[in-house]
Design a protein around this motif. Structure first.
Motif, PDB file in Angstrom:
ATOM      1  N   THR A   1      -5.030   9.958 -34.594  1.00 50.57           N
ATOM      2  CA  THR A   1      -4.801   9.784 -33.155  1.00 50.57           C
ATOM      3  C   THR A   1      -3.320   9.501 -32.874  1.00 50.57           C
ATOM      4  O   THR A   1      -2.758   9.993 -31.887  1.00 50.57           O
ATOM      5  CB  THR A   1      -5.676   8.645 -32.600  1.00 50.57           C
ATOM      6  OG1 THR A   1      -7.035   8.901 -32.937  1.00 50.57           O
ATOM      7  CG2 THR A   1      -5.537   8.547 -31.094  1.00 50.57           C
TER       8      THR A   1
ATOM      9  N   THR B   1       0.808  15.588 -27.469  1.00 54.99           N
ATOM     10  CA  THR B   1       0.574  15.114 -26.110  1.00 54.99           C
ATOM     11  C   THR B   1       1.762  15.429 -25.223  1.00 54.99           C
ATOM     12  O   THR B   1       2.902  15.163 -25.593  1.00 54.99           O
ATOM     13  CB  THR B   1       0.348  13.587 -26.108  1.00 54.99           C
ATOM     14  OG1 THR B   1      -0.545  13.265 -27.148  1.00 54.99           O
ATOM     15  CG2 THR B   1      -0.231  13.144 -24.795  1.00 54.99           C
TER      16      THR B   1
ATOM     17  N   HIS C   1       0.748  13.303 -19.814  1.00 59.26           N
ATOM     18  CA  HIS C   1      -0.529  12.736 -20.252  1.00 59.26           C
ATOM     19  C   HIS C   1      -0.331  11.502 -21.108  1.00 59.26           C
ATOM     20  O   HIS C   1      -1.203  10.663 -21.198  1.00 59.26           O
ATOM     21  CB  HIS C   1      -1.334  13.774 -21.061  1.00 59.26           C
ATOM     22  CG  HIS C   1      -1.640  15.004 -20.286  1.00 59.26           C
ATOM     23  ND1 HIS C   1      -1.635  16.253 -20.855  1.00 59.26           N
ATOM     24  CD2 HIS C   1      -1.947  15.164 -18.985  1.00 59.26           C
ATOM     25  CE1 HIS C   1      -1.927  17.141 -19.923  1.00 59.26           C
ATOM     26  NE2 HIS C   1      -2.114  16.513 -18.786  1.00 59.26           N
TER      27      HIS C   1
ATOM     28  N   LEU D   1      -2.837   8.195 -21.710  1.00 57.07           N
ATOM     29  CA  LEU D   1      -3.546   7.975 -22.978  1.00 57.07           C
ATOM     30  C   LEU D   1      -3.125   6.655 -23.606  1.00 57.07           C
ATOM     31  O   LEU D   1      -3.932   5.906 -24.136  1.00 57.07           O
ATOM     32  CB  LEU D   1      -3.267   9.136 -23.935  1.00 57.07           C
ATOM     33  CG  LEU D   1      -3.852  10.481 -23.491  1.00 57.07           C
ATOM     34  CD1 LEU D   1      -3.451  11.585 -24.451  1.00 57.07           C
ATOM     35  CD2 LEU D   1      -5.370  10.393 -23.392  1.00 57.07           C
TER      36      LEU D   1
ATOM     37  N   TYR E   1      -7.433  17.414 -32.694  1.00 55.90           N
ATOM     38  CA  TYR E   1      -7.936  17.299 -31.322  1.00 55.90           C
ATOM     39  C   TYR E   1      -9.300  16.616 -31.293  1.00 55.90           C
ATOM     40  O   TYR E   1      -9.568  15.773 -30.442  1.00 55.90           O
ATOM     41  CB  TYR E   1      -8.017  18.681 -30.662  1.00 55.90           C
ATOM     42  CG  TYR E   1      -6.702  19.090 -30.049  1.00 55.90           C
ATOM     43  CD1 TYR E   1      -6.382  18.727 -28.748  1.00 55.90           C
ATOM     44  CD2 TYR E   1      -5.762  19.807 -30.781  1.00 55.90           C
ATOM     45  CE1 TYR E   1      -5.174  19.062 -28.178  1.00 55.90           C
ATOM     46  CE2 TYR E   1      -4.537  20.156 -30.223  1.00 55.90           C
ATOM     47  CZ  TYR E   1      -4.252  19.791 -28.917  1.00 55.90           C
ATOM     48  OH  TYR E   1      -3.058  20.124 -28.364  1.00 55.90           O
TER      49      TYR E   1
ATOM     50  N   SER F   1     -10.035  13.088 -29.496  1.00 55.71           N
ATOM     51  CA  SER F   1     -10.997  12.975 -28.391  1.00 55.71           C
ATOM     52  C   SER F   1     -12.067  11.953 -28.710  1.00 55.71           C
ATOM     53  O   SER F   1     -12.527  11.226 -27.826  1.00 55.71           O
ATOM     54  CB  SER F   1     -11.668  14.306 -28.050  1.00 55.71           C
ATOM     55  OG  SER F   1     -11.152  15.346 -28.795  1.00 55.71           O
TER      56      SER F   1
ATOM     57  N   PHE G   1     -10.633   8.505 -27.795  1.00 51.94           N
ATOM     58  CA  PHE G   1     -10.584   8.205 -26.367  1.00 51.94           C
ATOM     59  C   PHE G   1     -11.992   8.180 -25.763  1.00 51.94           C
ATOM     60  O   PHE G   1     -12.275   7.382 -24.872  1.00 51.94           O
ATOM     61  CB  PHE G   1      -9.677   9.209 -25.651  1.00 51.94           C
ATOM     62  CG  PHE G   1      -8.252   9.077 -26.099  1.00 51.94           C
ATOM     63  CD1 PHE G   1      -7.521   7.937 -25.784  1.00 51.94           C
ATOM     64  CD2 PHE G   1      -7.646  10.059 -26.871  1.00 51.94           C
ATOM     65  CE1 PHE G   1      -6.215   7.786 -26.217  1.00 51.94           C
ATOM     66  CE2 PHE G   1      -6.340   9.910 -27.307  1.00 51.94           C
ATOM     67  CZ  PHE G   1      -5.619   8.779 -26.981  1.00 51.94           C
ATOM     68  N   ALA G   2     -12.874   9.035 -26.290  1.00 56.29           N
ATOM     69  CA  ALA G   2     -14.241   9.040 -25.782  1.00 56.29           C
ATOM     70  C   ALA G   2     -14.935   7.725 -26.093  1.00 56.29           C
ATOM     71  O   ALA G   2     -15.677   7.195 -25.260  1.00 56.29           O
ATOM     72  CB  ALA G   2     -15.031  10.200 -26.370  1.00 56.29           C
TER      73      ALA G   2
END
Lengths: 286, 268
Positions: free
Chosen positions: A89, A97, A101, A105, B10, B14, B17-18
């Motif tokens: 991440t 990114t 955004h 985030l 990705y 996700s 964040f999800a």
């Protein structure tokens, strides 16, 4: 006269700063004073290697190996899931990114860090426990559930520190790799991440520290049985939850044994902090 | 291969964040319908499980803890940035601050129980809880203040000194005002920490659910109240409602601190 006044203020600044050191000494002194009683009573090795924790039986038995292992297994699962997810991440935030955004985030990550453990624990209790119960042959309150919950809780720590470490790598490492014809992904994983290694590792170490020290969220999902862990689908008790479960009614040697548990936890955290500092400094120097 | 890697990145991001948005959404969606007037009665009974007394206790504890830790934290940060040279004491102070910030809250709670509750004989009380939390948030206030002091440009300091101001005057009239937004955002973060804390409070401030009569009486904060509700298992609807209120407070605190940070970065 004026000189004296500024000396006085300087002295005040100094006293405040020294207070942090004094607090560490004070905390250690009182924990060790009351906690080490149990080491003398049953022997330090018997205490940390004893497999039986039955404080209210006669004769009572104080062994915290089950809790040490409980903490170890739960932390291991947390870092095995949360570590890679957090690092990837962080890579995403730095290299995938768009600027517009990014701020959004990033604020999500900061919000994640601000959510109280009690909310995470409650979420774990009403969502994760039933989910694990449904998916695996278990009653849901297990090492696995606690590990998964902690893996989410340590994400902000791992992400934020990894991101700092990745950003600290000079941009031309990445651009150089691209110029040599390697792909974006290859440049990141073969050039940038190895260069950011000590910073990324220190983020994992701090994540481990968070997981080992977490209490309230774990107590709500881990089952808390004070016995040797019997597999990840079974419940277990950690060092932190041992303290919070029994402190309300403990007295005498039992109380000392619980504070002794905190001493062991404190020493583990100090070692983790020390290793963290070593890696952090290496990152600055290297 | 690269395509797979990219998809993986990705996917994992996700997932991260999800999972967060999932937790927030879950608490909000399940909590909202479970809000009831009972939760906001002034007096707590085992019938209504009102969170108002816990709310009042939380605010009192937050104020006392901050009154102690803000001045000490700011003075410490000033010493570290403006006075200390790179000597051994400075090194020790930095290590001490790092260590304090790594100590788990349950250990602060236990220390508070041994020292404030028993040794200083404060009993399970608002004061014992506040003192314990003031130690807990101290490193947070020190590090945020130190960072924002470091961003104040040296030319401001030199300018002020060149105009004949003393060092102390320079610090309080020039450097601190410039660093104020950063310090403020550290304080907001600390408020968030205190609102969310439970492990350090159970054995220091105790768990009495009524409005405390004075600073020596026991009281539970909102988070401790939430813990009691959810582990008792008798009032799940009220637990959802309380979780919702706590979540909204944390979201507000977070929003505030974001606004402050935005303001700082705009000014630069």
């Amino acid at each position: 006269m004026k000189k004296n006044k500024s000396d006085l203020i300087r002295y005040l600044f100094f006293l405040s700063a020294i207070l942090s050191i004094a607090l560490i000494i004070l905390i250690s002194f009182f924990l060790f004073k009351e906690g080490t009683v149990i080491f003398k009573e049953v022997g330090f090795l018997n205490f940390i290697l004893g497999k039986d924790w039955s404080p209210t039986n006669t004769p009572s038995s104080f062994g915290i190996l089950p809790m040490i292992l409980g903490s170890l297994y739960i932390t291991l699962i947390a870092i095995l899931i949360g570590g890679p997810v957090g690092i990837i991440t962080a890579v995403f935030l730095v290299y995938y990114t768009k600027d517009k955004h990014y701020r959004f985030l990033k604020s999500i990550i900061n919000l994640m860090a601000g959510i109280p453990s009690i909310i995470y624990g409650f979420f774990g209790m009403v969502v994760l426990v039933p989910a694990v119960r449904y998916l695996f042959p278990s009653n849901g309150n297990s090492i696995l559930t606690a590990g998964i919950l902690l893996s989410i809780m340590i994400l902000p720590t791992v992400i934020n520190l990894s991101e700092v470490a990745i950003r600290a790598v000079p941009r031309f490492y990445y651009e150089g790799a691209l110029a040599l014809g390697s792909s974006k992904e290859r440049s990141i994983f073969k050039v940038v991440l190895p260069a950011a290694k000590s910073g990324v590792i220190s983020s994992l170490i701090l994540g481990i520290g968070r997981a080992v020290g977490e209490t309230m969220a774990v107590v709500m999902v881990a089952g808390n049985q004070p016995r040797m862990p019997k597999g990840i689908f079974k419940g277990a008790r950690t060092l932190t939850t041992n303290i919070v479960m029994e402190m309300s009614y403990a007295s005498g040697v039992h109380r000392n044994a619980l504070i002794g548990t905190a001493v062991v936890l404190f020493m583990i955290i100090l070692i983790i902090n020390l290793v963290f500092t070593i890696f952090k400094e290496r990152n600055v120097n290297g | 291969m690269d395509k797979i890697m990219k998809k993986l990145i990705y996917l994992v991001a996700s997932l991260t964040f999800a999972s967060l948005l999932g937790i927030v959404a879950y608490i909000v969606i399940k909590g909202l319908p479970n809000l009831s007037l009972d939760l906001f009665r002034f007096n707590y009974t085992t019938e209504n499980m009102s969170l108002v007394p816990a709310m009042i206790t939380t605010i009192i504890i937050t104020i006392i803890a901050l009154i102690i830790s803000i001045p000490i934290g700011i003075l410490t940060a000033i010493y570290l940035v403006e006075y200390a040279n790179k000597n051994i004491i400075m090194k020790f102070i930095s290590i001490a601050i790092d260590t304090l910030s790594g100590i788990p809250s349950i250990i602060y709670g236990l220390f508070g129980m041994i020292f404030f509750v028993t040794y200083l004989n404060l009993g399970f009380s608002i004061l014992a809880g506040s003192f314990t939390l003031s130690i807990m948030v101290l490193p947070l206030i020190i590090t945020t203040t130190r960072e924002s002091l470091l961003t104040v440009s040296d030319s401001l300091r030199q300018g002020s000194l060149a105009l004949g101001a003393t060092k102390v005057r320079t610090i309080f009239k020039v450097v601190l005002p410039c660093a104020l937004p950063g310090i403020f955002s550290g304080i907001i973060l600390s408020i968030g920490r205190i609102f969310g804390e439970s492990a350090a409070l159970i054995y220091t401030a105790g768990t009495v659910a009524q409005i405390p009569e004075n600073l020596f009486s026991s009281g539970r904060t909102l988070s401790v109240h939430m813990f009691a509700l959810s582990t008792e298992g008798l009032h799940t609807d009220k637990a959802y409602g309380t979780a919702f209120v706590l979540m909204i407070i944390i979201l507000l605190i977070n929003f505030l601190s974001n606004q402050v940070i935005k303001k700082i970065s705009k000014e630069k």
